[in-house]
Write a protein that holds these residues in place. Sequence first.
Motif, PDB file in Angstrom:
ATOM      1  N   SER A 184      -9.441  -4.504  -8.448  1.00 46.93           N
ATOM      2  CA  SER A 184     -10.882  -4.752  -8.247  1.00 46.93           C
ATOM      3  C   SER A 184     -11.140  -5.220  -6.820  1.00 46.93           C
ATOM      4  CB  SER A 184     -11.408  -5.836  -9.190  1.00 46.93           C
ATOM      5  OG  SER A 184     -11.114  -5.511 -10.496  1.00 46.93           O
ATOM      6  N   ALA A 185     -10.276  -6.142  -6.319  1.00 46.27           N
ATOM      7  CA  ALA A 185     -10.477  -6.658  -4.957  1.00 46.27           C
ATOM      8  C   ALA A 185     -10.330  -5.527  -3.936  1.00 46.27           C
ATOM      9  CB  ALA A 185      -9.488  -7.772  -4.662  1.00 46.27           C
ATOM     10  N   VAL A 186      -9.298  -4.694  -4.117  1.00 43.81           N
ATOM     11  CA  VAL A 186      -9.073  -3.587  -3.177  1.00 43.81           C
ATOM     12  C   VAL A 186     -10.274  -2.634  -3.209  1.00 43.81           C
ATOM     13  CG1 VAL A 186      -7.678  -1.500  -2.801  1.00 43.81           C
ATOM     14  CG2 VAL A 186      -6.558  -3.730  -3.158  1.00 43.81           C
ATOM     15  N   ASN A 187     -10.712  -2.285  -4.408  1.00 43.41           N
ATOM     16  CA  ASN A 187     -11.817  -1.325  -4.512  1.00 43.41           C
ATOM     17  C   ASN A 187     -13.095  -1.845  -3.866  1.00 43.41           C
ATOM     18  OD1 ASN A 187     -10.169   0.491  -5.762  1.00 43.41           O
ATOM     19  ND2 ASN A 187     -10.690  -0.194  -7.837  1.00 43.41           N
ATOM     20  N   ALA A 188     -13.277  -3.188  -3.903  1.00 48.48           N
ATOM     21  CA  ALA A 188     -14.489  -3.767  -3.297  1.00 48.48           C
ATOM     22  C   ALA A 188     -14.461  -3.602  -1.774  1.00 48.48           C
ATOM     23  CB  ALA A 188     -14.594  -5.248  -3.662  1.00 48.48           C
ATOM     24  N   PHE A 189     -13.275  -3.613  -1.169  1.00 53.09           N
ATOM     25  CA  PHE A 189     -13.203  -3.544   0.299  1.00 53.09           C
ATOM     26  C   PHE A 189     -12.997  -2.129   0.835  1.00 53.09           C
ATOM     27  CE2 PHE A 189     -12.102  -8.061  -0.400  1.00 53.09           C
ATOM     28  CZ  PHE A 189     -13.048  -8.628   0.428  1.00 53.09           C
ATOM     29  N   VAL A 190     -12.449  -1.241  -0.001  1.00 49.27           N
ATOM     30  CA  VAL A 190     -12.049   0.085   0.493  1.00 49.27           C
ATOM     31  C   VAL A 190     -13.148   0.864   1.231  1.00 49.27           C
ATOM     32  CG1 VAL A 190     -11.574   2.411  -0.421  1.00 49.27           C
ATOM     33  CG2 VAL A 190      -9.944   0.563  -0.760  1.00 49.27           C
ATOM     34  N   PRO A 191     -14.428   0.822   0.763  1.00 56.16           N
ATOM     35  CA  PRO A 191     -15.431   1.618   1.491  1.00 56.16           C
ATOM     36  C   PRO A 191     -15.587   1.193   2.949  1.00 56.16           C
ATOM     37  CG  PRO A 191     -16.301   0.831  -0.622  1.00 56.16           C
ATOM     38  CD  PRO A 191     -14.982   0.155  -0.429  1.00 56.16           C
ATOM     39  N   ASP A 192     -15.180  -0.052   3.282  1.00 51.70           N
ATOM     40  CA  ASP A 192     -15.425  -0.566   4.643  1.00 51.70           C
ATOM     41  C   ASP A 192     -14.158  -0.771   5.453  1.00 51.70           C
ATOM     42  OD1 ASP A 192     -18.208  -0.792   4.189  1.00 51.70           O
ATOM     43  OD2 ASP A 192     -17.806  -2.579   2.976  1.00 51.70           O
ATOM     44  N   ILE A 193     -13.095  -0.037   5.153  1.00 51.42           N
ATOM     45  CA  ILE A 193     -11.873  -0.244   5.941  1.00 51.42           C
ATOM     46  C   ILE A 193     -11.422   1.060   6.595  1.00 51.42           C
ATOM     47  CG2 ILE A 193     -11.019  -2.238   4.641  1.00 51.42           C
ATOM     48  CD1 ILE A 193      -9.076  -0.229   3.271  1.00 51.42           C
ATOM     49  N   ASP A 194     -10.586   0.903   7.614  1.00 55.41           N
ATOM     50  CA  ASP A 194     -10.034   2.069   8.307  1.00 55.41           C
ATOM     51  C   ASP A 194      -8.595   2.331   7.860  1.00 55.41           C
ATOM     52  OD1 ASP A 194     -12.299   2.408  10.219  1.00 55.41           O
ATOM     53  OD2 ASP A 194     -11.686   0.388  10.814  1.00 55.41           O
ATOM     54  N   ILE A 195      -7.866   1.247   7.563  1.00 53.12           N
ATOM     55  CA  ILE A 195      -6.438   1.377   7.256  1.00 53.12           C
ATOM     56  C   ILE A 195      -6.105   0.505   6.044  1.00 53.12           C
ATOM     57  CG2 ILE A 195      -4.096   0.900   8.142  1.00 53.12           C
ATOM     58  CD1 ILE A 195      -5.329   1.307  11.008  1.00 53.12           C
ATOM     59  N   PHE A 196      -5.328   1.057   5.108  1.00 53.51           N
ATOM     60  CA  PHE A 196      -4.903   0.298   3.929  1.00 53.51           C
ATOM     61  C   PHE A 196      -3.376   0.266   3.904  1.00 53.51           C
ATOM     62  CE2 PHE A 196      -4.286   0.598  -0.940  1.00 53.51           C
ATOM     63  CZ  PHE A 196      -4.152  -0.776  -1.048  1.00 53.51           C
ATOM     64  N   VAL A 197      -2.806  -0.944   3.923  1.00 58.10           N
ATOM     65  CA  VAL A 197      -1.351  -1.079   3.849  1.00 58.10           C
ATOM     66  C   VAL A 197      -1.019  -1.799   2.544  1.00 58.10           C
ATOM     67  CG1 VAL A 197       0.757  -1.724   5.059  1.00 58.10           C
ATOM     68  CG2 VAL A 197      -1.351  -1.366   6.367  1.00 58.10           C
ATOM     69  N   SER A 198      -0.375  -1.084   1.630  1.00 58.80           N
ATOM     70  CA  SER A 198      -0.141  -1.596   0.275  1.00 58.80           C
ATOM     71  C   SER A 198       1.297  -2.108   0.178  1.00 58.80           C
ATOM     72  CB  SER A 198      -0.396  -0.459  -0.720  1.00 58.80           C
ATOM     73  OG  SER A 198      -0.201  -0.895  -2.027  1.00 58.80           O
ATOM     74  N   VAL A 199       1.472  -3.397   0.467  1.00 54.03           N
ATOM     75  CA  VAL A 199       2.814  -3.977   0.472  1.00 54.03           C
ATOM     76  C   VAL A 199       3.117  -4.654  -0.871  1.00 54.03           C
ATOM     77  CG1 VAL A 199       4.442  -5.341   1.852  1.00 54.03           C
ATOM     78  CG2 VAL A 199       2.345  -4.510   2.914  1.00 54.03           C
ATOM     79  N   ALA A 200       2.097  -4.957  -1.639  1.00 53.00           N
ATOM     80  CA  ALA A 200       2.287  -5.724  -2.879  1.00 53.00           C
ATOM     81  C   ALA A 200       3.218  -5.017  -3.847  1.00 53.00           C
ATOM     82  CB  ALA A 200       0.930  -5.960  -3.539  1.00 53.00           C
ATOM     83  N   ALA A 201       3.998  -5.829  -4.545  1.00 50.82           N
ATOM     84  CA  ALA A 201       4.833  -5.310  -5.636  1.00 50.82           C
ATOM     85  C   ALA A 201       4.005  -5.446  -6.912  1.00 50.82           C
ATOM     86  CB  ALA A 201       6.121  -6.108  -5.728  1.00 50.82           C
ATOM     87  N   VAL A 202       3.230  -4.395  -7.164  1.00 49.60           N
ATOM     88  CA  VAL A 202       2.257  -4.429  -8.268  1.00 49.60           C
ATOM     89  C   VAL A 202       2.959  -4.092  -9.577  1.00 49.60           C
ATOM     90  CG1 VAL A 202       0.018  -3.548  -9.048  1.00 49.60           C
ATOM     91  CG2 VAL A 202       0.572  -3.529  -6.596  1.00 49.60           C
ATOM     92  N   ALA A 203       2.691  -4.867 -10.610  1.00 40.15           N
ATOM     93  CA  ALA A 203       3.300  -4.576 -11.917  1.00 40.15           C
ATOM     94  C   ALA A 203       2.832  -3.207 -12.406  1.00 40.15           C
ATOM     95  CB  ALA A 203       2.905  -5.642 -12.922  1.00 40.15           C
TER      96      ALA A 203
END
Length: 396
Positions: free
Chosen positions: A259-278
């Motif tokens: 949810s947090a990522v989706n809220a910011f995605v429209p306004d970003i240029d670069i997304f770096v996904s380092v989290a170890a997501v379950a």
Amino acid sequence: MSAPENTRILLGITGGIAAYKSAELVRRLVADGCEVEVAMTEAACSFITPVTLQALSGRPVWTDLWDDRARGAMAHIELVRGRSLMLVAPATADFIARLATGQADDLLSTAALARDCPLAVAPAMNRQMWEHPATRRNVERLRGDGVEIWGPDEGDQACGETGMGRMLEPERLAEFVARALRPRLLNGLRVLVTAGPTFERIDAVRGITNQSSGKMGYAVARAAWEAGAEVTLVSGPTALVPPPVARVVQVESAQQMASAVNAFVPDIDIFVSVAAVADYHVLNPSEQKIKKDAHILTLELAPNTDILAAVAALADPPYCVGFAAESENLDEFAEAKRRRKRLPLLAANLVQEAFGVDDNALVLFDDEGRHPLPRASKLEQARQLIAHIARRYQPA
Ligand code: PMT
């Protein structure tokens, strides 16, 4: 941080109680490989002795406009030539006021006018002095003159009051110094970084998580901030102090992270996904603590959304950088993951060498092939990753 070669810093110290913290700042900067020359005002010498700073910097301290070390030149000119940065920490309200009006009546204020290097000040004063319209005016004038203002911080003050006005801690100031010395490779770009593990609740006190400490993700966020980006860090539960990025959003579960990522995605240029997501969450977690009994307990797990894959599949995605933690066949599995998730860039590491520790060895995969980064601290790896991203990123 390991400063670039030949980093020469002039540290000015003015007369405030925070001057005692400058000793630790000098120690840190020297440990980071900087040559630190210290200049103190007369008032600063009432709070901390030049001998302390001399011992820590390994160089005689300047206190006098007429210092005869200048050997025929003038001390204020000698002091500032060939410097990478001039930092005044602490900077009192009085010093800021004199700087704002261009006064030059002692060694430090004269050096500030005569310098040809960037200048930063770390204000330290009582909260009401900081909020006073005169100080606000002076600070704005300095900003307008291109002076960087680092801090102040909020908290308990030496005078017994609480509020804005504490000097930033030496560790934080050292981070700002590191940033000031690095090229602004992502200047003005908006970068979103996820970091740490997620925690999937089983009941009121138990959950499923993993051994990610957040160190790699926090290092990437810091390296992007150093490179001039406006950074948003979305973090799962960690024990780390976040870097001074634009915003930090703390989350617990994969769903909250999505949810947090989706809220910011429209306004970003670069997304770096380092989290170890379950990859899974518990279906119907119990609100109460589950009681122990003699029966076998079965947990039902349902798959989580793949946050990164979903962002990369958008019609107009940001530049997406994935991470892959593999326990074997690093190259083959990582490149397959990159293609499956349709990522322009992926950083792969070995599970057994990357989780929880302070250093790492990444292999970057992109359309041009394989780019191994030799083992180094996670911050150094993150800086190299950011440099690689800066070379590849093309605005839409
Ligand atoms: O935190 P540290 O202790 O410093 O350790 C760093 C690290 C080992 C966690 C880090 O370097 C790393 O490898 N992170 C990615 C770990 C991982 O979950 O890899 P993966 O192969 O399962 O996932 C691949 C990519 O998809 C990752 O970018 C991940 O963030 C993303 N993903 C995965 C699952 C999911 N549901 N959503 C996702 O976005």
